[in-house]
Design a protein around this motif. Structure first.
Motif, PDB file in Angstrom:
ATOM      1  N   THR A 107      -7.780  -6.174 -10.134  1.00  0.00           N
ATOM      2  CA  THR A 107      -7.074  -5.415 -11.161  1.00  0.00           C
ATOM      3  C   THR A 107      -5.655  -5.105 -10.694  1.00  0.00           C
ATOM      4  O   THR A 107      -4.685  -5.229 -11.449  1.00  0.00           O
ATOM      5  CB  THR A 107      -7.824  -4.115 -11.490  1.00  0.00           C
ATOM      6  N   PHE A 108      -5.520  -4.731  -9.423  1.00  0.00           N
ATOM      7  CA  PHE A 108      -4.193  -4.485  -8.855  1.00  0.00           C
ATOM      8  C   PHE A 108      -3.384  -5.776  -8.779  1.00  0.00           C
ATOM      9  O   PHE A 108      -2.190  -5.794  -9.081  1.00  0.00           O
ATOM     10  CB  PHE A 108      -4.339  -3.882  -7.453  1.00  0.00           C
ATOM     11  N   LEU A 109      -4.032  -6.877  -8.397  1.00  0.00           N
ATOM     12  CA  LEU A 109      -3.331  -8.137  -8.181  1.00  0.00           C
ATOM     13  C   LEU A 109      -2.824  -8.746  -9.480  1.00  0.00           C
ATOM     14  O   LEU A 109      -1.668  -9.187  -9.562  1.00  0.00           O
ATOM     15  CB  LEU A 109      -4.250  -9.139  -7.472  1.00  0.00           C
ATOM     16  N   ALA A 417       3.843   1.851  -7.394  1.00  0.00           N
ATOM     17  CA  ALA A 417       3.602   0.419  -7.214  1.00  0.00           C
ATOM     18  C   ALA A 417       2.309   0.122  -6.469  1.00  0.00           C
ATOM     19  O   ALA A 417       1.836  -1.011  -6.462  1.00  0.00           O
ATOM     20  CB  ALA A 417       4.778  -0.223  -6.471  1.00  0.00           C
ATOM     21  N   GLY A 418       1.710   1.124  -5.828  1.00  0.00           N
ATOM     22  CA  GLY A 418       0.473   0.927  -5.081  1.00  0.00           C
ATOM     23  C   GLY A 418       0.275   2.041  -4.081  1.00  0.00           C
ATOM     24  O   GLY A 418       1.245   2.626  -3.597  1.00  0.00           O
ATOM     25  N   CYS A 419      -0.976   2.344  -3.767  1.00  0.00           N
ATOM     26  CA  CYS A 419      -1.296   3.467  -2.881  1.00  0.00           C
ATOM     27  C   CYS A 419      -0.763   3.205  -1.467  1.00  0.00           C
ATOM     28  O   CYS A 419      -1.154   2.232  -0.815  1.00  0.00           O
ATOM     29  CB  CYS A 419      -2.802   3.675  -2.852  1.00  0.00           C
ATOM     30  N   LEU A 420       0.135   4.084  -1.009  1.00  0.00           N
ATOM     31  CA  LEU A 420       0.744   3.947   0.314  1.00  0.00           C
ATOM     32  C   LEU A 420       0.786   5.309   1.006  1.00  0.00           C
ATOM     33  O   LEU A 420       0.763   6.355   0.348  1.00  0.00           O
ATOM     34  CB  LEU A 420       2.180   3.416   0.194  1.00  0.00           C
ATOM     35  N   THR A 421       0.858   5.291   2.330  1.00  0.00           N
ATOM     36  CA  THR A 421       1.065   6.539   3.067  1.00  0.00           C
ATOM     37  C   THR A 421       2.515   6.969   2.906  1.00  0.00           C
ATOM     38  O   THR A 421       3.386   6.164   2.546  1.00  0.00           O
ATOM     39  CB  THR A 421       0.754   6.359   4.559  1.00  0.00           C
ATOM     40  N   GLU A 422       2.806   8.242   3.209  1.00  0.00           N
ATOM     41  CA  GLU A 422       4.187   8.719   3.105  1.00  0.00           C
ATOM     42  C   GLU A 422       5.090   8.005   4.102  1.00  0.00           C
ATOM     43  O   GLU A 422       6.272   7.776   3.831  1.00  0.00           O
ATOM     44  CB  GLU A 422       4.233  10.232   3.316  1.00  0.00           C
ATOM     45  N   GLU A 423       4.542   7.655   5.264  1.00  0.00           N
ATOM     46  CA  GLU A 423       5.339   6.896   6.241  1.00  0.00           C
ATOM     47  C   GLU A 423       5.726   5.542   5.663  1.00  0.00           C
ATOM     48  O   GLU A 423       6.879   5.095   5.800  1.00  0.00           O
ATOM     49  CB  GLU A 423       4.540   6.714   7.539  1.00  0.00           C
ATOM     50  N   GLU A 424       4.759   4.878   5.000  1.00  0.00           N
ATOM     51  CA  GLU A 424       5.053   3.586   4.385  1.00  0.00           C
ATOM     52  C   GLU A 424       6.051   3.735   3.240  1.00  0.00           C
ATOM     53  O   GLU A 424       6.938   2.885   3.063  1.00  0.00           O
ATOM     54  CB  GLU A 424       3.754   2.956   3.881  1.00  0.00           C
TER      55      GLU A 424
END
Length: 455
Positions: A107-109, A417-424
């Motif tokens: 679904t994300f892709l 745009a997609g689940c990321l950490t705050e560092e990312e």
């Protein structure tokens, strides 16, 4: 829309499945999904490959065929497809537990609603009876790297060689003359790094329209093809699995394209790939771990811009030899801007989205001339309002808006745009701003575009 994938074309669904379409995957005779990857496995002296890797490739090529053959215009919003599919696998117990993971990841892709189910299959697609007379010796290779013929994958191969590795470079053979370029690159690598082994293998994959139980073909095709890069990755993993269960697969791609933020509000349903986005790679690695595939997938360019990637290897003889011959264009074998044609040879048009990023990454390379030169002013005057110039208009618009946008707004877009950490998120903020600065610098050197971006 319901689909079945079968390794024997006579195994057609019936009853409640009369409205479904069937893809067939067989090595001999008529097949609606076809590939030569089994020949590569066979030449690597495999009478059959490990079943879990065969399953992975069958899943990958099935998704590729579905993505390519289901027309988005058949659905209510002309974009989001509902795809229900049954895929045959040998290791049913391992794959059954990953169905939900596949659905979420796809679904994300692709931006569609997936409902994947696996069913038990006894027929082994890779099985051969006798040894092959033609041998492909990859025994010395200690890693596999995707090799599209683009600038990022070319720089990735150089980095691996500079670090002392012996890579097997895997390409998807879409255009025979592109493959010829990839083979030339590999010969140059082997000449310049004689103490190391570097091999290139290229596989083909394509699909025809599937049929339903009444023998009717599914009408229409789709040109977004987000599933192509997943297939590319599954093919590389199948080769890595033969070399060893811990042999890494490298997927060199700059962070800006990997992040793939929409350039304009009208491009939020972008057709570009998300296969190198960290969220996708993490979800895919989770699936691999669940079924016991231990080959790591690594993108060592995740947090680098394209210009920074070039900066890593620009002083090497390998880079200087062929960087200008690499192909980053969206449609390299279509003479989109050249009425005289290009005799079938792949070229960089210079004005599609990937070409513009490529141009901006090479600003510091002296005497660089684009392989398909054209004057921007002439191009805009001729194609300014047409589809051919849509990427250029979108990038110009994005640069114009970037000059006025706050960092917090960019960070919000990155999170969406997609689940990321705050560092990312913060790392991608730097990548986004650096790449947009490079594009601004590229456009600021052109008097026509300077006016369009407000200078």
């Amino acid at each position: 829309m319901n689909f079945w994938i079968d390794k024997e074309k006579e195994m057609l669904p019936n009853g409640e499945w009369t409205d479904s379409y069937v893809f067939s995957l067989i090595r001999k005779g008529y097949s609606t999904i076809f590939t030569n990857i089994t020949d590569i496995w066979y030449r690597m002296d495999q009478l059959s490959i490990p079943e879990i890797y065969e399953d992975l490739f069958v899943i990958g090529i099935s998704i590729f065929a579905l993505d390519k053959r289901i027309d988005r215009r058949k659905f209510e919003d002309c974009w989001t497809r509902n795809i229900n599919v049954n895929i045959p696998v040998l290791k049913i117990e391992q794959w059954k537990q990953t169905e939900v993971l596949w659905n979420n990841m796809l679904t994300f892709l692709t931006g569609d609603k997936w409902d994947i189910h696996f069913r038990k299959c006894e027929k082994q697609y890779s099985k051969r009876e006798n040894s092959n007379r033609i041998h492909l010796n990859l025994e010395r290779c200690n890693c596999v790297s995707l090799f599209s013929g683009g600038l990022d994958s070319y720089c990735g191969a150089i980095k691996l060689l500079e670090d002392g590795n012996m890579p097997c470079l895997v390409g998807h053979n879409e255009y025979p003359k592109l493959r010829k370029k990839q083979e030339e690159f590999t010969k140059t690598f082997q000449r310049l790094y004689p103490k190391q082994t570097v091999k290139f293998v290229s596989f083909t994959a394509n699909s025809r329209a599937p049929k339903n139980s009444q023998g009717e073909n599914l009408v229409g095709t789709e040109n977004t093809s987000r599933g192509r890069s997943l297939l590319f990755l599954c093919a590389a993993l199948s080769i890595a699995g033969i070399l060893g269960e811990n042999v890494p697969v490298y997927i060199p791609e700059n962070g800006f394209i990997g992040l793939n933020l929409p350039l304009t509000n009208g491009r939020k349903g972008t057709c570009s790939t998300r296969t190198t986005h960290p969220y996708f790679l993490n979800r895919f690695s989770e699936i691999l771990k669940c079924v016991g595939i231990n080959n790591p997938i690594i993108n060592f360019f995740t947090f680098l811009t394209k210009r920074e990637i070039v900066g890593l290897v620009k002083d090497t003889e390998a880079f200087k030899s062929h960087y200008g011959d690499t192909i980053s264009c969206s449609h390299p074998c279509l003479a989109r801007y050249n009425k005289k044609g290009n005799n079938g040879y792949p070229v960089n048009c210079g004005y599609c989205y990937p070409c513009l990023i490529r141009k901006s990454s090479l600003l510091d390379i002296k005497d660089f001339k684009y392989s398909f030169p054209a004057e921007t002013e002439h191009f805009i005057n001729q194609y300014g309002e047409s589809e051919k110039a849509s990427d250029l208009r979108a990038v110009i618009s994005a640069v114009y808006k970037y000059r006025k946008i706050q960092d917090s707004n960019i960070q919000s877009k990155i999170r969406l745009a997609g689940c990321l950490t705050e560092e990312e998120v913060n790392k991608f903020l730097y990548i986004y701003k650096s790449t947009m600065d490079d594009l601004d610098r590229l456009f600021s050197a052109d008097s026509k575009i300077k006016k369009m971006i407000g200078e």
